[in-house]
Design an enzyme around this catalytic site. Structure first.
Site, short mmCIF file in Angstrom:
data_model
loop_
_atom_site.label_atom_id
_atom_site.label_comp_id
_atom_site.label_asym_id
_atom_site.label_seq_id
_atom_site.Cartn_x
_atom_site.Cartn_y
_atom_site.Cartn_z
N THR A 27 45.03 -10.71 97.66
CA THR A 27 43.62 -10.83 98.03
C THR A 27 42.83 -11.04 96.74
O THR A 27 43.35 -10.90 95.64
CB THR A 27 43.10 -9.57 98.73
OG1 THR A 27 43.05 -8.48 97.79
CG2 THR A 27 43.99 -9.17 99.91
N ALA A 56 45.26 -6.24 94.94
CA ALA A 56 43.83 -5.97 95.12
C ALA A 56 43.16 -6.07 93.76
O ALA A 56 43.62 -5.45 92.79
CB ALA A 56 43.62 -4.59 95.73
N ILE A 82 47.50 -4.04 91.06
CA ILE A 82 46.14 -4.24 90.56
C ILE A 82 46.01 -5.62 89.93
O ILE A 82 46.69 -5.94 88.95
CB ILE A 82 45.75 -3.15 89.53
CG1 ILE A 82 46.04 -1.76 90.11
CG2 ILE A 82 44.28 -3.30 89.16
CD1 ILE A 82 45.41 -1.47 91.46
N LYS A 83 45.12 -6.40 90.50
CA LYS A 83 44.88 -7.76 90.00
C LYS A 83 43.84 -7.70 88.88
O LYS A 83 42.73 -7.18 89.06
CB LYS A 83 44.36 -8.62 91.15
CG LYS A 83 45.08 -9.94 91.32
CD LYS A 83 44.57 -10.63 92.56
CE LYS A 83 45.04 -12.07 92.56
NZ LYS A 83 44.49 -12.81 93.70
N ILE A 84 44.21 -8.24 87.74
CA ILE A 84 43.38 -8.17 86.53
C ILE A 84 43.14 -9.59 86.01
O ILE A 84 44.08 -10.38 85.89
CB ILE A 84 44.10 -7.36 85.42
CG1 ILE A 84 44.45 -5.95 85.91
CG2 ILE A 84 43.27 -7.32 84.15
CD1 ILE A 84 43.30 -4.99 85.97
#
EC number: 2.2.1.2
Length: 215
Positions: A27, A56, A82-84
């Protein structure tokens, strides 16, 4: 290759998951905003449907804030990744989150150099954006072709997610080049499923069967 679905639409995720072919979900803030619902509720619903990684994305832009946000997101469910964003502060956050055992997906990657730095920082995944590079007349798939041998040469465990997929050919070529994963919009997933000759062949088989089934 594994297939993730790139959406925050719960109904699309359910439909894709029922096919038995998706291994995860990605997402981003734009996809979440499109749903017009509470972010945490959406992520919790997705986690109840798909038994696999769920990316996310943070919305902060400084390392301490990204880390704090990442820790909070990771607490929602063990499958949360965790999308960074691929910025300097993002790499700092990836290093810290990785040290805490939290999985990360470095997004907005547009070059092999960026992917290399993300891997060195300890990213679990990198997401090169194929379609967006194509949009500006660059060869998005070439970036994947550049990343794959670099990661293999140095034994990086970071996995490559082909992202910004616009059509089935992107998926096919990413698989051919050795990407670990393609994250695919629901529309493209349905396009991959269909072929006119399959429909024609099935119609012919059924028509032929109708002629003889009662004999």
């Amino acid at each position: 290759m594994r297939i993730f679905i790139d959406t925050a639409n719960v109904e699309e995720i359910k439909a894709a998951n029922d096919l038995g072919i998706i291994a995860g979900v990605t997402t981003n803030p734009s996809l979440i905003a499109r749903e017009g619902r509470n972010f945490r509720e959406i992520v919790e619903e997705i986690a109840a449907i798909v038994d696999g990684p769920i990316s996310a994305e943070v919305v902060s832009t400084t390392a301490p804030e990204m880390v704090a946000e990442g820790v909070e997101l990771a607490a929602i469910h063990p499958n949360i990744v965790i999308k960074i964003p691929m910025i300097a502060e993002g790499l700092k956050a990836v290093k810290e989150l990785s040290a805490r055992g939290i999985k990360t997906n470095v997004t907005l990657v547009f070059s092999a150099n960026q992917a290399l730095l993300a891997a060195l920082a300890g990213a679990t995944y990198v997401s090169p954006f194929v379609g967006r590079l194509d949009d500006i007349s660059h060869d998005g798939l070439q970036v994947i072709a550049d990343i794959v041998p670099i990661f293999a040469q140095y034994g990086f465990k970071t996995q490559i997610i082909a992202a910004s997929i616009r059509h089935p050919l992107h998926v096919l070529e990413a698989a051919r080049l050795g990407a670990d994963i393609a994250t695919v919009p629901f529309k493209v997933l349905m396009q991959m499923l269909k072929h006119p000759l399959t429909d024609t062949g099935l119609a012919r088989f059924l028509a032929d069967w109708e002629k003889v089934k009662n004999k």
